[in-house]
Design an enzyme around this catalytic site. Sequence first.
Site, PDB file in Angstrom:
ATOM      1  N   TRP A 125       0.820  -1.210   0.000  1.00 14.39           N
ATOM      2  CA  TRP A 125       0.000   0.000   0.000  1.00 14.39           C
ATOM      3  C   TRP A 125       0.847   1.250   0.000  1.00 14.39           C
ATOM      4  O   TRP A 125       0.462   2.256  -0.596  1.00 14.39           O
ATOM      5  CB  TRP A 125      -0.999  -0.025   1.157  1.00 14.39           C
ATOM      6  CG  TRP A 125      -1.986  -1.144   1.010  1.00 14.39           C
ATOM      7  CD1 TRP A 125      -2.123  -2.236   1.830  1.00 14.39           C
ATOM      8  CD2 TRP A 125      -2.971  -1.315  -0.030  1.00 14.39           C
ATOM      9  NE1 TRP A 125      -3.120  -3.062   1.365  1.00 14.39           N
ATOM     10  CE2 TRP A 125      -3.653  -2.522   0.235  1.00 14.39           C
ATOM     11  CE3 TRP A 125      -3.332  -0.566  -1.147  1.00 14.39           C
ATOM     12  CZ2 TRP A 125      -4.675  -2.995  -0.588  1.00 14.39           C
ATOM     13  CZ3 TRP A 125      -4.357  -1.036  -1.962  1.00 14.39           C
ATOM     14  CH2 TRP A 125      -5.014  -2.235  -1.681  1.00 14.39           C
ATOM     15  N   ASP A 142      -1.403   6.577   6.376  1.00 14.79           N
ATOM     16  CA  ASP A 142      -2.494   5.699   5.950  1.00 14.79           C
ATOM     17  C   ASP A 142      -2.763   4.762   7.124  1.00 14.79           C
ATOM     18  O   ASP A 142      -1.937   3.920   7.455  1.00 14.79           O
ATOM     19  CB  ASP A 142      -2.052   4.920   4.703  1.00 14.79           C
ATOM     20  CG  ASP A 142      -3.072   3.862   4.254  1.00 14.79           C
ATOM     21  OD1 ASP A 142      -4.122   3.710   4.904  1.00 14.79           O
ATOM     22  OD2 ASP A 142      -2.788   3.184   3.238  1.00 14.79           O
ATOM     23  N   LYS A 162     -12.160  -1.887   7.515  1.00 15.42           N
ATOM     24  CA  LYS A 162     -11.397  -2.896   8.252  1.00 15.42           C
ATOM     25  C   LYS A 162     -11.717  -2.871   9.746  1.00 15.42           C
ATOM     26  O   LYS A 162     -12.001  -3.893  10.321  1.00 15.42           O
ATOM     27  CB  LYS A 162      -9.913  -2.721   7.986  1.00 15.42           C
ATOM     28  CG  LYS A 162      -9.568  -3.309   6.609  1.00 15.42           C
ATOM     29  CD  LYS A 162      -8.527  -2.592   5.855  1.00 15.42           C
ATOM     30  CE  LYS A 162      -8.477  -3.100   4.416  1.00 15.42           C
ATOM     31  NZ  LYS A 162      -7.643  -2.264   3.579  1.00 15.42           N
TER      32      LYS A 162
HETATM   33  C1  LIG Z   1      -7.115  -1.913   2.414  1.00 19.13           C
HETATM   34  C2  LIG Z   1      -6.046  -0.897   2.390  1.00 19.13           C
HETATM   35  C3  LIG Z   1      -5.972   0.088   1.405  1.00 19.13           C
HETATM   36  C4  LIG Z   1      -6.950   0.141   0.244  1.00 19.13           C
HETATM   37  O1  LIG Z   1      -8.127   0.662   0.703  1.00 19.13           O
HETATM   38  P1  LIG Z   1      -9.349   1.035  -0.273  1.00 19.13           P
HETATM   39  O2  LIG Z   1     -10.362   1.554   0.700  1.00 19.13           O
HETATM   40  O3  LIG Z   1      -9.760  -0.219  -0.969  1.00 19.13           O
HETATM   41  O4  LIG Z   1      -8.878   2.069  -1.205  1.00 19.13           O
HETATM   42  C5  LIG Z   1      -4.983   1.034   1.503  1.00 19.13           C
HETATM   43  N1  LIG Z   1      -4.081   1.011   2.500  1.00 19.13           N
HETATM   44  C6  LIG Z   1      -4.107   0.065   3.453  1.00 19.13           C
HETATM   45  C7  LIG Z   1      -3.089   0.094   4.542  1.00 19.13           C
HETATM   46  C8  LIG Z   1      -5.077  -0.914   3.429  1.00 19.13           C
HETATM   47  O5  LIG Z   1      -5.111  -1.866   4.388  1.00 19.13           O
END
Ligand SMILES: *Cc1c(COP(=O)(O)O)cnc(C)c1O
Length: 370
Positions: free
Chosen positions: A102, A180, A204
């Site tokens: 990511w 993030d 999540k």
């Molecule tokens: C799941 C995830 C993403 C992608 O998220 P989306 O909502 O599908 O864009 C980005 N960064 C991390 C750390 C993730 O776990």
Amino acid sequence: MARVSNFNAGPAGLPLPALERARDELVDFAGTGMSIMEHSHRGKAYSGVHFEAMGLLRELLAVPESHHILFMQGGATQMFAQVPMNFLAPGKSVDYIVTGHWSERAVEEARLVAGIQGGAVRIAASSKEKDGIAYRRLPTPAEIHIDPAAVYAHFTTNNTIFGTQWFAEPDVGSVPLVADVSSDILWRKVDVSKYALMYGGAQKNVGPSGVTIVIVARSMLERARTDIPGPFRFKTFADNDSLYNTPPTFGIYLMRNVLAWIKSVGGLAQIEAWNREKAALLYGAIDAAPDYYGAPVDRSARSVMNVVFRLPTPALDELFVKQAEQAGMVGLKGYRSTGGIRASLYNAVTVADVEKLVAFMKDFAARNPA
Ligand SMILES: *Cc1c(COP(=O)(O)O)cnc(C)c1O
């Protein structure tokens, strides 16, 4: 009713009380004769939910008044582009600490934005293995080279695919820290004042997909560009309480239910205690059979949220996933490119779910010798 033990990486399981509340309120929300989905986002019923969700998030995470809470859409993936869109300009540079898939994606988008808006994207550190695709650890402080003039320094708090997690923020000096936090927001309380901006999809740890949480310092917003389109400016959302256009009302409603549930069980102190207990149980089972269950990740960086391990052969990995599913445990297959097993232990996963998995692991190893 047979609910499974859900170890999905995302979208992930939701706390049962939050779903039951949604079921009870689905067709007639609070005696209004309609579902919350059918209410105007400008009306009293929805406003109540919207500001309750924001207030609960502020309270649970102790978000200081110096920071705005925004409810947006587009997921973390959109934020990979939207963050640099708001802050990159000719002559300006942004730093990225790369610790997994990511963060790589975040860098890619930032580079595209730099190509359009000007500015530069620097890699301040990477823990990618020299010859391979894997990230098994985090960079050491000595490996992180932050440009003191950077507009921000970006990192990924939890690496969902490789199963590593930061337990303290990287030292970026006085450079604004951007993160993030998609896969570990609300796993415990963090000091939000250390962050200029954090963002994450809700799916999540906080709710269903469709809601993106952004927490941003007012001081950071003052430095944002004002010449990009309105819906992409964080300031537009901050100035309008995230009601600039129609928000994802049902997603925010469900998030409200999850946040209310977190508060009802004792807040993030209790959530953290459960998360630590679950991770200790599962890593304990892996370490008790090191020749059978191999954990590739550096011990000091082992994620509390996503536990990655593998069996002696890919065929056994496959059998494990299949038999676990038959026993009511789903979502254990590793990421497409990494293989193996991944058990995601987000907030809605219970200690009992993990006890069940650990018992299954002992039994499986005994029945299927390497
Ligand atoms: C799941 C995830 C993403 C992608 O998220 P989306 O909502 O599908 O864009 C980005 N960064 C991390 C750390 C993730 O776990």
